[in-house]
Design an enzyme around this catalytic site. Structure first.
Site, PDB file in Angstrom:
ATOM      1  N   LEU A 144       0.863  -1.185   0.000  1.00  0.00           N
ATOM      2  CA  LEU A 144       0.000   0.000   0.000  1.00  0.00           C
ATOM      3  C   LEU A 144       0.894   1.227   0.000  1.00  0.00           C
ATOM      4  O   LEU A 144       1.984   1.218   0.580  1.00  0.00           O
ATOM      5  CB  LEU A 144      -0.897   0.027   1.241  1.00  0.00           C
ATOM      6  CG  LEU A 144      -1.943  -1.078   1.403  1.00  0.00           C
ATOM      7  CD1 LEU A 144      -2.710  -0.888   2.710  1.00  0.00           C
ATOM      8  CD2 LEU A 144      -2.899  -1.113   0.225  1.00  0.00           C
ATOM      9  N   ASP A 145       0.433   2.303  -0.637  1.00  0.00           N
ATOM     10  CA  ASP A 145       1.172   3.557  -0.573  1.00  0.00           C
ATOM     11  C   ASP A 145       1.383   3.935   0.889  1.00  0.00           C
ATOM     12  O   ASP A 145       0.581   3.592   1.760  1.00  0.00           O
ATOM     13  CB  ASP A 145       0.402   4.679  -1.273  1.00  0.00           C
ATOM     14  CG  ASP A 145       0.287   4.463  -2.772  1.00  0.00           C
ATOM     15  OD1 ASP A 145       1.086   3.686  -3.317  1.00  0.00           O
ATOM     16  OD2 ASP A 145      -0.619   5.058  -3.382  1.00  0.00           O
ATOM     17  N   ARG A 146       2.438   4.667   1.147  1.00  0.00           N
ATOM     18  CA  ARG A 146       2.787   5.034   2.522  1.00  0.00           C
ATOM     19  C   ARG A 146       1.603   5.652   3.273  1.00  0.00           C
ATOM     20  O   ARG A 146       1.350   5.317   4.430  1.00  0.00           O
ATOM     21  CB  ARG A 146       3.964   6.016   2.511  1.00  0.00           C
ATOM     22  CG  ARG A 146       4.437   6.424   3.893  1.00  0.00           C
ATOM     23  CD  ARG A 146       5.708   7.237   3.827  1.00  0.00           C
ATOM     24  NE  ARG A 146       6.323   7.365   5.135  1.00  0.00           N
ATOM     25  CZ  ARG A 146       7.606   7.617   5.326  1.00  0.00           C
ATOM     26  NH1 ARG A 146       8.417   7.765   4.294  1.00  0.00           N
ATOM     27  NH2 ARG A 146       8.098   7.715   6.543  1.00  0.00           N
ATOM     28  N   THR A 148      -1.604   5.425   2.508  1.00  0.00           N
ATOM     29  CA  THR A 148      -2.849   4.667   2.405  1.00  0.00           C
ATOM     30  C   THR A 148      -2.880   3.680   3.552  1.00  0.00           C
ATOM     31  O   THR A 148      -1.904   2.970   3.798  1.00  0.00           O
ATOM     32  CB  THR A 148      -2.926   3.910   1.060  1.00  0.00           C
ATOM     33  OG1 THR A 148      -2.971   4.867  -0.009  1.00  0.00           O
ATOM     34  CG2 THR A 148      -4.165   3.028   0.989  1.00  0.00           C
ATOM     35  N   ARG A 246      -6.043   6.274  -7.046  1.00  0.00           N
ATOM     36  CA  ARG A 246      -5.914   7.726  -6.952  1.00  0.00           C
ATOM     37  C   ARG A 246      -5.912   8.384  -8.326  1.00  0.00           C
ATOM     38  O   ARG A 246      -6.629   9.369  -8.569  1.00  0.00           O
ATOM     39  CB  ARG A 246      -4.631   8.071  -6.194  1.00  0.00           C
ATOM     40  CG  ARG A 246      -4.607   7.539  -4.769  1.00  0.00           C
ATOM     41  CD  ARG A 246      -3.211   7.516  -4.185  1.00  0.00           C
ATOM     42  NE  ARG A 246      -2.614   8.847  -4.148  1.00  0.00           N
ATOM     43  CZ  ARG A 246      -1.338   9.071  -3.833  1.00  0.00           C
ATOM     44  NH1 ARG A 246      -0.530   8.065  -3.563  1.00  0.00           N
ATOM     45  NH2 ARG A 246      -0.872  10.309  -3.811  1.00  0.00           N
TER      46      ARG A 246
END
Length: 340
Positions: A144-146, A148, A246
């Site tokens: 996951l993105d940092r 998120t 996103r």
């Protein structure tokens, strides 16, 4: 002489692959030479290196401590400690509710990631030993993105890593997210496009037509409720590309609230006073058809605060009760790790 007994997490691999992990600084020619000279044996016998290891096999290395230390290299594996929010755990896998702000995997700057926290957790719990870390490293299987939040799956054992890697690769695991987006969405949809990543800026662009070096993307979404200017959206990630949710939603003019990279700056500015500094995107549900399991994780406190400020809590709770079986007062996930 050093002796190693093959455990479950080492079993099933070729002998030379195991030796490459045990003597990670040694050239392959070295341990093949040691095998020929019987300075490395398998179950007391000469080996070639292509044998498939079985649980209980005995590996003996007739090497000096100096030689072993030189080729084993630095066996210290990075680890970190904090209270993880464990959604599910068995002997092979663990599902963790990652807070926003925590990296999923190690970065070059040395900031602790979920991988280091996982190793620290398993060491502290006694499910992993320092000796086992020499030839096996537990790891996360999705990223996951940092900023998120939400569920990340990790393999505690080789069997767990193999199972998770297979279902993520085959896309048989269903991943659902909750997010708040700009604008009013009233109908569910399944959108497709092409995503191109700029490696220098770590930013992606989405187009309707294929362009060179682009990857196909598919995103499904279902509105849960809106107040005219903000929509609470459930998103199914049908392909897992960098920043897909996103960028894809931004491309149809419904950017995520708080998204500084793909969002609407003026729209985001309205929420800075509420403490929103990153995209409100949360991986809240995983469905594994192979095992019949469904895992869920409520949104973090800040996310829920904005939901209530936008008067969308009724839609949120209805979704929880329908899909997750949670009580209405059980609405916040634990932001338990200090990542700053």
């Amino acid at each position: 002489m050093k002796e190693f007994i093959i455990e479950e997490n080492e079993a099933g691999q070729r002998f030379d692959k195991y030796l490459a992990k045990l003597l990670r600084e040694a050239p392959k020619s070295f341990f093949y030479k040691m095998l020929r000279k019987k300075n490395i044996t398998l179950n007391g016998k000469k080996a070639t290196g292509n044998e498939k290891l079985q649980k209980g096999d005995a590996v003996k290395l007739f090497l000096s401590d100096e030689t072993f230390g030189k080729f084993a290299g630095n066996t210290q594996v990075e680890r970190a400690y904090c209270q993880l929010d464990i959604i599910y755990e068995d002997k092979d896998i663990v599902v963790i509710n990652k807070p926003a702000g925590m990296l999923s995997q190690p970065a070059d700057d040395g900031t602790p990631s979920l991988v280091e926290y996982l190793i620290g957790y398993l060491l502290q719990k006694g499910d992993l030993t320092e000796e086992q870390l020499q030839t096996f490293r537990p790891s996360v299987c999705n990223r996951l993105d940092r900023n998120t939040s939400g569920m990340v799956c990790a393999g505690k054992s080789l069997a767990g890593l193999q199972f998770l890697s297979e279902i993520f690769h085959d896309r048989t695991l269903h991943k659902y997210y909750l997010c708040l987006v700009k604008g009013k969405i009233e109908k569910k949809s399944h959108i497709k496009g092409w995503l191109h990543k700029d490696q220098k800026t770590n930013k992606v662009t989405v187009s309707r037509e294929k362009i060179p070096d682009s990857l196909a993307i598919e995103t499904g979404y279902r509105p849960l409720g809106n107040n005219g200017r903000v929509t609470l959206l459930e998103v199914e990630l049908l392909t897992g590309r960098t920043h897909q949710i996103r960028a894809h939603l931004s491309s149809i003019e419904h950017p995520l609230l708080g998204d500084g990279k793909y969002g609407d700056r003026e729209f985001n500015r309205q929420y800075t006073g509420e403490g929103v500094k990153y995209q409100l995107l949360h991986a809240y549900k995983l469905v594994i058809p192979q095992t019949g399991q469904t895992f869920t994780a409520p949104v973090p406190e800040l996310f829920y605060h904005i939901i209530t400020e936008e008067h969308l809590e009724e839609a949120y709770h209805e979704n929880l009760e329908r899909n997750m079986g949670l009580r209405q007062d059980d609405h916040t996930g634990g932001d338990r790790c200090d990542t700053h």
